[in-house]
Design an enzyme around this catalytic site. Structure first.
Site, PDB file in Angstrom:
ATOM      1  N   SER A   1       0.856  -1.194   0.000  1.00  0.00           N
ATOM      2  CA  SER A   1       0.000   0.000   0.000  1.00  0.00           C
ATOM      3  C   SER A   1       0.890   1.240   0.000  1.00  0.00           C
ATOM      4  O   SER A   1       2.092   1.151   0.304  1.00  0.00           O
ATOM      5  CB  SER A   1      -0.849  -0.024   1.282  1.00  0.00           C
ATOM      6  OG  SER A   1      -1.479   1.221   1.502  1.00  0.00           O
TER       7      SER A   1
ATOM      8  N   TYR B   1      -3.550  -0.591  10.217  1.00  0.00           N
ATOM      9  CA  TYR B   1      -3.379  -0.839   8.782  1.00  0.00           C
ATOM     10  C   TYR B   1      -1.979  -0.424   8.335  1.00  0.00           C
ATOM     11  O   TYR B   1      -1.285  -1.149   7.625  1.00  0.00           O
ATOM     12  CB  TYR B   1      -4.452  -0.055   8.018  1.00  0.00           C
ATOM     13  CG  TYR B   1      -4.467  -0.310   6.529  1.00  0.00           C
ATOM     14  CD1 TYR B   1      -5.139  -1.409   5.997  1.00  0.00           C
ATOM     15  CD2 TYR B   1      -3.813   0.539   5.641  1.00  0.00           C
ATOM     16  CE1 TYR B   1      -5.159  -1.647   4.630  1.00  0.00           C
ATOM     17  CE2 TYR B   1      -3.828   0.312   4.271  1.00  0.00           C
ATOM     18  CZ  TYR B   1      -4.503  -0.780   3.776  1.00  0.00           C
ATOM     19  OH  TYR B   1      -4.524  -1.010   2.411  1.00  0.00           O
TER      20      TYR B   1
HETATM   21  P1  NAD Z   1     -12.011  -5.090  -0.828  1.00  0.00           P
HETATM   22  O1  NAD Z   1     -12.605  -4.800   0.506  1.00  0.00           O
HETATM   23  O2  NAD Z   1     -12.807  -4.798  -2.064  1.00  0.00           O
HETATM   24  O3  NAD Z   1     -11.502  -6.589  -0.925  1.00  0.00           O
HETATM   25  C1  NAD Z   1     -10.990  -7.297   0.162  1.00  0.00           C
HETATM   26  C2  NAD Z   1     -11.089  -8.782  -0.093  1.00  0.00           C
HETATM   27  O4  NAD Z   1     -10.591  -9.481   1.047  1.00  0.00           O
HETATM   28  C3  NAD Z   1     -12.515  -9.264  -0.332  1.00  0.00           C
HETATM   29  O5  NAD Z   1     -12.522 -10.214  -1.372  1.00  0.00           O
HETATM   30  C4  NAD Z   1     -12.880  -9.943   0.987  1.00  0.00           C
HETATM   31  O6  NAD Z   1     -13.794 -11.011   0.840  1.00  0.00           O
HETATM   32  C5  NAD Z   1     -11.526 -10.465   1.429  1.00  0.00           C
HETATM   33  N1  NAD Z   1     -11.473 -10.685   2.882  1.00  0.00           N
HETATM   34  C6  NAD Z   1     -11.787  -9.795   3.867  1.00  0.00           C
HETATM   35  N2  NAD Z   1     -11.641 -10.360   5.078  1.00  0.00           N
HETATM   36  C7  NAD Z   1     -11.211 -11.640   4.852  1.00  0.00           C
HETATM   37  C8  NAD Z   1     -10.869 -12.722   5.696  1.00  0.00           C
HETATM   38  N3  NAD Z   1     -10.938 -12.616   7.035  1.00  0.00           N
HETATM   39  N4  NAD Z   1     -10.500 -13.884   5.136  1.00  0.00           N
HETATM   40  C9  NAD Z   1     -10.434 -14.014   3.786  1.00  0.00           C
HETATM   41  N5  NAD Z   1     -10.721 -13.021   2.927  1.00  0.00           N
HETATM   42  C10 NAD Z   1     -11.100 -11.846   3.461  1.00  0.00           C
HETATM   43  O7  NAD Z   1     -10.685  -4.234  -0.847  1.00  0.00           O
HETATM   44  P2  NAD Z   1      -9.533  -4.067  -1.937  1.00  0.00           P
HETATM   45  O8  NAD Z   1      -9.297  -2.619  -2.086  1.00  0.00           O
HETATM   46  O9  NAD Z   1      -9.780  -4.870  -3.144  1.00  0.00           O
HETATM   47  O10 NAD Z   1      -8.299  -4.647  -1.107  1.00  0.00           O
HETATM   48  C11 NAD Z   1      -7.460  -5.665  -1.570  1.00  0.00           C
HETATM   49  C12 NAD Z   1      -6.063  -5.449  -1.028  1.00  0.00           C
HETATM   50  O11 NAD Z   1      -5.526  -4.248  -1.580  1.00  0.00           O
HETATM   51  C13 NAD Z   1      -5.994  -5.273   0.489  1.00  0.00           C
HETATM   52  O12 NAD Z   1      -4.848  -5.920   1.000  1.00  0.00           O
HETATM   53  C14 NAD Z   1      -5.872  -3.767   0.648  1.00  0.00           C
HETATM   54  O13 NAD Z   1      -5.266  -3.423   1.843  1.00  0.00           O
HETATM   55  C15 NAD Z   1      -5.011  -3.449  -0.550  1.00  0.00           C
HETATM   56  N6  NAD Z   1      -5.021  -2.049  -0.967  1.00  0.00           N
HETATM   57  C16 NAD Z   1      -6.164  -1.423  -1.375  1.00  0.00           C
HETATM   58  C17 NAD Z   1      -6.092  -0.100  -1.774  1.00  0.00           C
HETATM   59  C18 NAD Z   1      -7.303   0.662  -2.236  1.00  0.00           C
HETATM   60  O14 NAD Z   1      -7.197   1.877  -2.443  1.00  0.00           O
HETATM   61  N7  NAD Z   1      -8.442   0.048  -2.443  1.00  0.00           N
HETATM   62  C19 NAD Z   1      -4.878   0.583  -1.754  1.00  0.00           C
HETATM   63  C20 NAD Z   1      -3.749  -0.081  -1.332  1.00  0.00           C
HETATM   64  C21 NAD Z   1      -3.822  -1.400  -0.943  1.00  0.00           C
END
Ligand code: NAD
Length: 250
Positions: free
Chosen positions: A142, A155
């Site tokens: 991130s 986080y």
């Molecule tokens: P999201 O909330 O859309 O997706 C998260 C996913 O994780 C979902 O498929 C959910 O079912 C799964 N999940 C949640 N809790 C879980 C658990 N206990 N066991 C198994 N699966 C679980 O969010 P996203 O933005 O797609 O996030 C994906 C990754 O990207 C994360 O690691 C997040 O920190 C990272 N990220 C996101 C952003 C952003 O701006 N969206 C930026 C940097 C990093």
């Protein structure tokens, strides 16, 4: 010869019911891989998109924050085709409250999924990959692997940890034919950012700071994840690739 071709390979992607995990899982399938989808809630839409490409999608529903379940999850993933070539540690959550009020349970929940499960699953995959002499592990970091963020102490700690772990594992396993790298997405339009996008001022300020002039989408991670999963990146170790529309360059 196409160095980005993933035909015949099996990828395991965590957190695939939507968001970035869905985009990356479909991207890997577009490049030829079959995909094991691990998710808390059923990734039906993702599986359908992969099958429509003529690739196989295997579903494992699991709560990855439960350390005691991870060995069974990995063994199940292995059982489908007897190997895992690529592991993408994507599942992650965020809890937003000021540090002074941050509930300990929120801290523990975030660290359990975002950091502990990344190490434990990497360890399981790493043992298998060391035996085979090859493999790719891609950790989703991130901007908060570098910056402090606001109201997200757990986080930020977890994502700094993910970046450090990526380097630590790369140092140990690069010589064993395994590449461990990370992707640091910038500000992406997914459920993870619903809360900050709902705040008009924050949304406008963040957008204005992104040189590309827009937030990212799950599609934007397809190319980077295929690169890091393929032989095109065989001499890349311990690198965290920013996919951020230029955020870190500013
Ligand atoms: P999201 O909330 O859309 O997706 C998260 C996913 O994780 C979902 O498929 C959910 O079912 C799964 N999940 C949640 N809790 C879980 C658990 N206990 N066991 C198994 N699966 C679980 O969010 P996203 O933005 O797609 O996030 C994906 C990754 O990207 C994360 O690691 C997040 O920190 C990272 N990220 C996101 C952003 C952003 O701006 N969206 C930026 C940097 C990093």
């Amino acid at each position: 010869m196409n160095p980005f071709d993933l035909s015949g390979q099996v990828a395991m992607v965590t957190g695939t019911s939507g968001g970035l995990g869905q985009g990356m899982a479909v991207g890997l399938a577009e490049a030829g891989a079959d995909v094991v989808l691990v998710s808390y809630s059923k990734p039906a839409e993702t599986a359908a998109a992969i099958e429509a490409l003529g690739r196989k999608a295997y579903i494992i529903e699991a709560d990855l924050s439960k350390e005691e379940e991870l060995t069974a999850v990995f063994e199940k993933a292995l059982s489908f085709q007897g190997k895992i070539d690529i592991l993408v540690n994507n599942a992650g959550i965020i809890r937003r409250t000021p540090a002074a009020d941050h509930a300990h349970q929120d801290w523990h929940d975030v660290i359990a999924l975002n950091l502990n499960s990344v190490f434990f699953l990497s360890q399981l995959a790493g043992r298998h990959m060391i035996e085979r002499g090859s493999g790719k592990i891609i950790n989703i970091a991130s901007m908060l692997s570098y910056q402090g963020g606001i109201n997200v102490p757990g986080y930020t700690a977890s994502k700094h940890g993910v970046a450090g772990l990526t380097k630590a594992l790369a140092n140990e396993w690069a010589g064993k034919g395994i590449q461990i790298n990370g992707i640091a997405p910038g500000y992406m339009e997914t459920d993870n950012t619903t809360q900050i996008r709902a705040d008009e001022n924050r949304y406008r300020d963040i957008t204005a700071r992104i040189p590309a002039g827009r937030w990212g989408t799950p599609e934007d991670l397809k190319g980077p994840v295929v690169f890091l999963a393929s032989s095109a990146s065989d001499y890349l170790n311990g690198h965290v690739l920013n996919v951020d529309g230029g955020w870190m360059a500013r």
